[in-house]
Enzyme design. Structure first.
Site, PDB file in Angstrom:
ATOM      1  N   GLY A  50       0.414  -1.436   0.454  1.00  0.00           N
ATOM      2  CA  GLY A  50      -0.229   0.255   0.443  1.00  0.00           C
ATOM      3  C   GLY A  50       0.384   1.160  -0.574  1.00  0.00           C
ATOM      4  N   ARG A  63     -14.641 -15.211 -10.762  1.00  0.00           N
ATOM      5  CA  ARG A  63     -14.335 -13.615 -10.158  1.00  0.00           C
ATOM      6  C   ARG A  63     -15.399 -12.795 -11.564  1.00  0.00           C
ATOM      7  NH1 ARG A  63      -8.629 -13.307 -11.922  1.00  0.00           N
ATOM      8  NH2 ARG A  63      -8.216 -15.115 -12.975  1.00  0.00           N
ATOM      9  N   LEU A 113      -8.481  -9.182 -13.295  1.00  0.00           N
ATOM     10  CA  LEU A 113     -10.241  -7.932 -13.510  1.00  0.00           C
ATOM     11  C   LEU A 113     -10.770  -8.741 -14.499  1.00  0.00           C
ATOM     12  CD1 LEU A 113      -9.057  -4.873 -12.055  1.00  0.00           C
ATOM     13  CD2 LEU A 113     -10.628  -6.384 -10.814  1.00  0.00           C
ATOM     14  N   HIS A 130       1.674   0.822 -13.073  1.00  0.00           N
ATOM     15  CA  HIS A 130       2.069  -0.675 -13.487  1.00  0.00           C
ATOM     16  C   HIS A 130       4.371  -0.087 -13.690  1.00  0.00           C
ATOM     17  CE1 HIS A 130       3.224  -4.000 -15.398  1.00  0.00           C
ATOM     18  NE2 HIS A 130       4.199  -3.181 -16.225  1.00  0.00           N
TER      19      HIS A 130
HETATM   20  C1  GRF Z   1       3.123  -1.656  -7.385  1.00  0.00           C
HETATM   21  O1  GRF Z   1       5.034  -1.800  -7.687  1.00  0.00           O
HETATM   22  C2  GRF Z   1       3.032  -1.121  -8.164  1.00  0.00           C
HETATM   23  O2  GRF Z   1       3.219  -0.609  -9.523  1.00  0.00           O
HETATM   24  C3  GRF Z   1       2.348  -2.669  -9.036  1.00  0.00           C
HETATM   25  O3  GRF Z   1       2.313  -2.891  -7.419  1.00  0.00           O
HETATM   26  C4  GRF Z   1       3.508  -2.731  -6.948  1.00  0.00           C
HETATM   27  C5  GRF Z   1       2.337  -2.337  -6.092  1.00  0.00           C
HETATM   28  O4  GRF Z   1       3.214  -1.263  -4.767  1.00  0.00           O
HETATM   29  N1  GRF Z   1       1.325  -2.220  -9.553  1.00  0.00           N
HETATM   30  P1  GRF Z   1       2.232  -1.075  -2.986  1.00  0.00           P
HETATM   31  O5  GRF Z   1       1.288  -1.743  -2.503  1.00  0.00           O
HETATM   32  O6  GRF Z   1       1.512   0.349  -3.681  1.00  0.00           O
HETATM   33  O7  GRF Z   1       3.552  -0.288  -2.433  1.00  0.00           O
END
Ligand code: GRF
Length: 210
Positions: free
Chosen positions: A11, A64, A92, A108
């Site tokens: 998070g 799902r 999803l 991402h």
């Molecule tokens: C991040 O690297 C994000 O880009 C990817 O998952 C990771 C989540 O990290 N989708 P966090 O839980 O926000 O620390």
């Protein structure tokens, strides 16, 4: 703007969004943090910030689509107008993605369309890339695709290991995710023909200056 954030773990991007909405003149209010994992650390961050949390465990559903329908119900009950995926580790279903079309965004850790999927930092190192980065994009049915809102680039350094590179990218994630949410909250973002427009002009990725 009312915002829901979907998480599965640490998070840290959720925290970046919490910090940004708490600033004077912030983009809105996080009305729900939804996790599919009961002990996700992000839930503690939400609780510390006084944000309502919900756990919906995907294992409690037969497929799902029914899991996603339960999430839609919870998100709608919260009144959220924008759904932010922040380390949400479930694919999803198309009905969910269609329902939230252009109201559902993801972060991402790559310069999409390169390096979709998992374990990006190691794959970037293995390929000998000189540059890495991250992307905020609207979500479409195919994983890690959809109109790009903002990207940020970072260098790959000679002595990087995967953790060092991931940390450098993550720092930028925490910059661009709140920035993308603000642009949307300010009504500056539209999608036309699968391209993101900011202030009615094509989002100038990857060096968006908005
Ligand atoms: C991040 O690297 C994000 O880009 C990817 O998952 C990771 C989540 O990290 N989708 P966090 O839980 O926000 O620390």
């Amino acid at each position: 703007m009312k915002i829901a954030v979907l998480i599965s773990g640490r998070g840290s991007n959720l925290q970046a969004l919490i910090d940004d909405v708490s600033k004077p003149g912030g983009p809105g209010e996080i009305v729900l943090v939804l996790s599919n994992v009961a002990d996700a650390h992000g839930l503690k961050r939400a609780e510390a910030a006084g944000i309502p949390t919900t756990i919906i465990n995907h294992q409690d559903f037969q497929d799902r689509v029914t899991f996603d329908a339960a999430m839609t119900e919870a998100i709608e009950a919260s009144g959220a107008e924008l759904v932010c995926l922040a380390g949400f580790m479930r694919l999803l279903s198309t009905p969910f993605i269609d329902h939230w079309r252009d109201r559902l965004i993801n972060i991402h850790p790559s310069l999409l369309p390169a390096y979709k999927g998992l374990n990006v930092p190691q794959r970037v190192l293995d390929a000998g890339e000189k540059e890495a980065g991250c992307t905020v994009h609207f979500v479409r049915a195919e994983m890690d695709t959809g109109p790009i809102i903002i990207q940020a680039r970072v260098p790959v350094l000679a002595d990087d290991d995967a953790d060092m590179l991931a940390a450098r990218v993550l720092e930028q994630e925490h910059v661009i995710y709140p920035k993308a949410v603000r642009l949307i909250a300010e009504g500056r973002v539209t999608v036309e023909g699968e391209q993101t427009l900011i202030d009615a002009r094509p989002a100038d990725v990857p060096d968006n200056k908005a």
